[in-house]
Design a protein around this motif. Structure first.
Motif, short mmCIF file in Angstrom:
data_model
loop_
_atom_site.label_atom_id
_atom_site.label_comp_id
_atom_site.label_asym_id
_atom_site.label_seq_id
_atom_site.Cartn_x
_atom_site.Cartn_y
_atom_site.Cartn_z
N PHE A 26 17.36 13.37 -14.20
CA PHE A 26 16.46 14.40 -13.69
C PHE A 26 16.68 15.74 -14.38
CE2 PHE A 26 16.62 11.35 -10.16
CZ PHE A 26 15.27 11.20 -9.92
N GLU A 27 15.58 16.47 -14.53
CA GLU A 27 15.61 17.83 -15.06
C GLU A 27 15.05 18.75 -13.99
OE1 GLU A 27 13.31 17.73 -18.62
OE2 GLU A 27 14.44 16.07 -19.48
N THR A 28 15.91 19.49 -13.32
CA THR A 28 15.51 20.25 -12.15
C THR A 28 15.46 21.75 -12.46
OG1 THR A 28 16.52 18.62 -10.70
CG2 THR A 28 16.05 20.78 -9.75
N ASN A 29 14.35 22.36 -12.11
CA ASN A 29 14.20 23.82 -12.20
C ASN A 29 14.01 24.34 -10.78
OD1 ASN A 29 13.44 26.48 -12.57
ND2 ASN A 29 12.17 26.06 -14.37
N LEU A 30 15.05 24.97 -10.25
CA LEU A 30 15.01 25.42 -8.85
C LEU A 30 13.99 26.53 -8.63
CD1 LEU A 30 18.83 25.36 -7.98
CD2 LEU A 30 17.09 23.66 -7.42
N ASN A 31 13.50 27.14 -9.69
CA ASN A 31 12.53 28.23 -9.54
C ASN A 31 11.09 27.72 -9.44
OD1 ASN A 31 14.49 30.31 -9.73
ND2 ASN A 31 14.54 30.05 -11.96
N GLU A 32 10.90 26.42 -9.68
CA GLU A 32 9.57 25.83 -9.57
C GLU A 32 9.33 25.32 -8.16
OE1 GLU A 32 9.30 22.74 -12.46
OE2 GLU A 32 8.88 24.13 -14.12
N PRO A 33 8.05 25.14 -7.76
CA PRO A 33 7.76 24.54 -6.45
C PRO A 33 8.30 23.11 -6.36
CG PRO A 33 5.79 25.54 -7.40
CD PRO A 33 6.83 25.53 -8.49
N ILE A 34 8.45 22.63 -5.14
CA ILE A 34 8.79 21.22 -4.93
C ILE A 34 7.63 20.37 -5.41
CG2 ILE A 34 9.25 19.46 -3.18
CD1 ILE A 34 10.47 21.79 -1.48
N LYS A 35 7.92 19.41 -6.29
CA LYS A 35 6.86 18.57 -6.85
C LYS A 35 6.83 17.21 -6.14
CE LYS A 35 6.70 20.61 -11.48
NZ LYS A 35 6.79 20.35 -12.93
N LEU A 36 5.82 17.06 -5.30
CA LEU A 36 5.55 15.81 -4.60
C LEU A 36 4.59 15.00 -5.47
CD1 LEU A 36 5.74 14.32 -1.73
CD2 LEU A 36 3.64 15.54 -1.19
N PHE A 37 4.82 13.69 -5.60
CA PHE A 37 3.91 12.92 -6.46
C PHE A 37 3.55 11.58 -5.84
CE2 PHE A 37 8.04 11.19 -7.68
CZ PHE A 37 7.78 9.84 -7.88
N TYR A 38 2.35 11.11 -6.20
CA TYR A 38 1.91 9.75 -5.93
C TYR A 38 1.60 9.11 -7.27
CZ TYR A 38 -0.83 5.67 -4.81
OH TYR A 38 -1.28 4.37 -4.75
N ALA A 39 2.11 7.90 -7.50
CA ALA A 39 1.82 7.18 -8.74
C ALA A 39 1.48 5.74 -8.39
CB ALA A 39 3.03 7.23 -9.67
N GLY A 40 0.27 5.32 -8.74
CA GLY A 40 -0.12 3.95 -8.43
C GLY A 40 -1.62 3.78 -8.38
N LEU A 41 -2.05 2.73 -7.73
CA LEU A 41 -3.47 2.42 -7.65
C LEU A 41 -4.17 3.37 -6.68
CD1 LEU A 41 -3.31 -1.47 -7.58
CD2 LEU A 41 -3.84 0.02 -9.51
N LEU A 42 -5.37 3.75 -7.05
CA LEU A 42 -6.16 4.66 -6.22
C LEU A 42 -7.27 3.84 -5.55
CD1 LEU A 42 -6.42 7.54 -8.85
CD2 LEU A 42 -4.72 7.26 -7.02
N GLY A 43 -6.85 2.98 -4.62
CA GLY A 43 -7.78 2.07 -3.96
C GLY A 43 -7.97 2.39 -2.50
N VAL A 44 -8.71 1.53 -1.83
CA VAL A 44 -9.03 1.73 -0.42
C VAL A 44 -7.78 1.71 0.44
CG1 VAL A 44 -10.27 0.78 1.56
CG2 VAL A 44 -11.34 0.76 -0.70
N ALA A 45 -6.87 0.78 0.18
CA ALA A 45 -5.69 0.61 1.04
C ALA A 45 -4.78 1.83 1.01
CB ALA A 45 -4.92 -0.64 0.62
N GLN A 46 -4.69 2.49 -0.16
CA GLN A 46 -3.76 3.62 -0.30
C GLN A 46 -4.29 4.90 0.35
OE1 GLN A 46 -4.76 1.69 -3.04
NE2 GLN A 46 -2.93 0.38 -2.86
N GLY A 47 -5.60 5.08 0.37
CA GLY A 47 -6.18 6.25 1.03
C GLY A 47 -5.82 7.58 0.39
N VAL A 48 -5.67 7.62 -0.93
CA VAL A 48 -5.23 8.85 -1.60
C VAL A 48 -6.31 9.92 -1.57
CG1 VAL A 48 -4.38 9.82 -3.78
CG2 VAL A 48 -3.62 7.56 -3.04
N PHE A 49 -7.58 9.53 -1.62
CA PHE A 49 -8.67 10.52 -1.56
C PHE A 49 -8.65 11.27 -0.23
CE2 PHE A 49 -13.30 11.32 -0.59
CZ PHE A 49 -13.39 12.46 -1.38
N GLU A 50 -8.51 10.54 0.86
CA GLU A 50 -8.43 11.20 2.17
C GLU A 50 -7.18 12.07 2.26
OE1 GLU A 50 -8.77 10.23 6.97
OE2 GLU A 50 -8.55 8.58 5.53
N LEU A 51 -6.07 11.60 1.69
CA LEU A 51 -4.84 12.39 1.64
C LEU A 51 -5.11 13.73 0.95
CD1 LEU A 51 -1.68 12.62 1.87
CD2 LEU A 51 -1.60 11.58 -0.40
#
Length: 394
Positions: A211-236
């Protein structure tokens, strides 16, 4: 050297958990001195169109990492129209049906389910040929389709799917279930059926990240994967509230909701949501070295489903924000892998994000070693495969 065939609707270079899961199984069986071959469609997922290298071909045989991969013709589609999706699965299932009848196959065959139609055709032919059928059930269909409102309960399609489901369970020599809920469901129908838990663990030996961490940056939350109906990423993306938090949401992937997500981000540039498209696995892992938390969402609680991202990102050392309910929620809690928000409850999710933002980036970094060690000790693919081999599953 024993031979074993795997039949799957997905296989790399296709993307997603299903393709990765089958590839890991094939590679681990090969490492344990099995001669492994895979039957799958010509590569087309997740875009629903044939990859350039397969266009104009009816079948292709490849050698990938010592695995013989035989790809058969398919009419590709990822349309939301259930009839087009059914036609797509039926096209491959029809070619597979005649292939299995006409070609010599090993005595041991792993059949991936779902799709139900594909597994039904495979099990039907293989049972007539008296093969040992190892049914690998990763999701409970049609139950999951009902919960996702992709299928109407008691409709004709539902009744046909129930028939397929019971048929494949009854004719399988034994069953691998990706969750305890799957095994419980199968035993509710066939109490005496031999079942084994087979989690979708990653190959931990190749997973450790730097990991390369920069404490001055915002917390980076990520989603990686399929963008389908089951995952509901659009509604998220529509309902997540990040404006007053020290958090950004980054999305990697492709699928049916891609264009909606891109449009939403363009129309709301201040929402602190960023879309990066689909990256190759190695490139993705390199990119994620500067990120902090993996979010694992499901649109609704799906009985039997345990997202493989829990194990994958745990093995990489990422704390997890789980938003999917069910058995996956219990795994995150019991192993102290991160945070849990009530599935479908965006008030709960946003309250959890507020607590994460308040906790701060430095404390999040201290969780990584704990998560990584837990995954190394509890999510071990090599150990799992060896135990199943010792039990005579393969």
């Amino acid at each position: 050297m024993q031979e074993i065939l795997i039949i799957s609707n997905y296989y790399p270079p296709e993307k997603g958990a299903a393709a990765n899961r089958i590839e890991q199984l094939a590679l681990k069986l090969h490492q344990n001195n099995y001669k492994v071959s895979v039957l799958c469609p010509l590569g087309n997922y997740p875009k629903g169109e044939l990859f350039p290298e397969y266009k104009g071909k009816f079948w292709v045989t490849e050698k990938l990492q010592n695995i013989t991969v035989k790809r058969l013709w398919i009419y590709p589609s990822v349309s939301k129209n259930i009839f087009k999706r059914t036609l797509s699965v039926l096209s491959f299932a029809s070619v597979l049906f005649f292939y299995l009848l006409s070609k010599k196959t090993p005595n041991k065959v792993v059949v991936q389910s779902p799709p139900l139609l594909l597994s039904f055709v495979s099990v039907l032919v293989l049972s007539l040929m008296r093969k040992k059928i190892i049914l690998n059930v990763s999701d409970l269909w049609p139950l999951a389709a009902i919960e996702l409102k992709a299928l109407k309960k008691d409709s004709f399609s539902h009744q046909v799917s129930l028939f397929f489901e019971q048929f494949i369970y009854s004719r399988a020599s034994l069953i691998l279930g990706q969750s305890n809920e799957i095994i419980t469901h199968i035993h509710s129908i066939f109490p005496e059926k031999e079942c084994h838990l087979y989690r979708n663990f990653p190959d931990h030996q190749t997973a450790e990240m730097h990991f390369e961490t920069n404490l001055n940056e915002p917390i980076k939350l990520f989603y990686a994967g399929l963008l389908g109906v089951a995952q509901g990423v659009f509604e998220l993306c529509k309902r997540i509230e990040l404006q007053n938090l020290n958090i950004e949401l980054h999305i990697f992937g492709d699928g049916a909701e891609k264009s909606q997500i891109e449009d939403l981000i363009r129309q709301n540039p201040k929402n602190k949501i960023f879309f990066h498209g689909m990256l190759e696995r190695n490139m993705l892992h390199e990119k994620l070295q500067t990120f902090d938390i993996a979010i694992v969402p499901l649109k609704t609680r799906i009985y039997g489903s345990v997202p493989s991202k829990i194990f994958e990102y745990g093995a990489l050392g990422f704390p997890i924000l789980y938003f999917g309910g069910g058995e996956g929620e219990s795994i995150v809690k019991e192993n102290n892998l991160g945070w849990v928000a009530e599935v479908g409850n965006f008030e709960s999710l946003n309250a959890t994000l507020f607590e994460i933002s308040k906790e701060g980036k430095d404390k999040i970094q201290t969780r990584r070693k704990q998560v990584f060690d837990c995954a190394e000790n509890n999510f071990n693919l090599d150990f799992q495969i060896k135990v199943l081999i010792e039990k005579g599953v393969f």
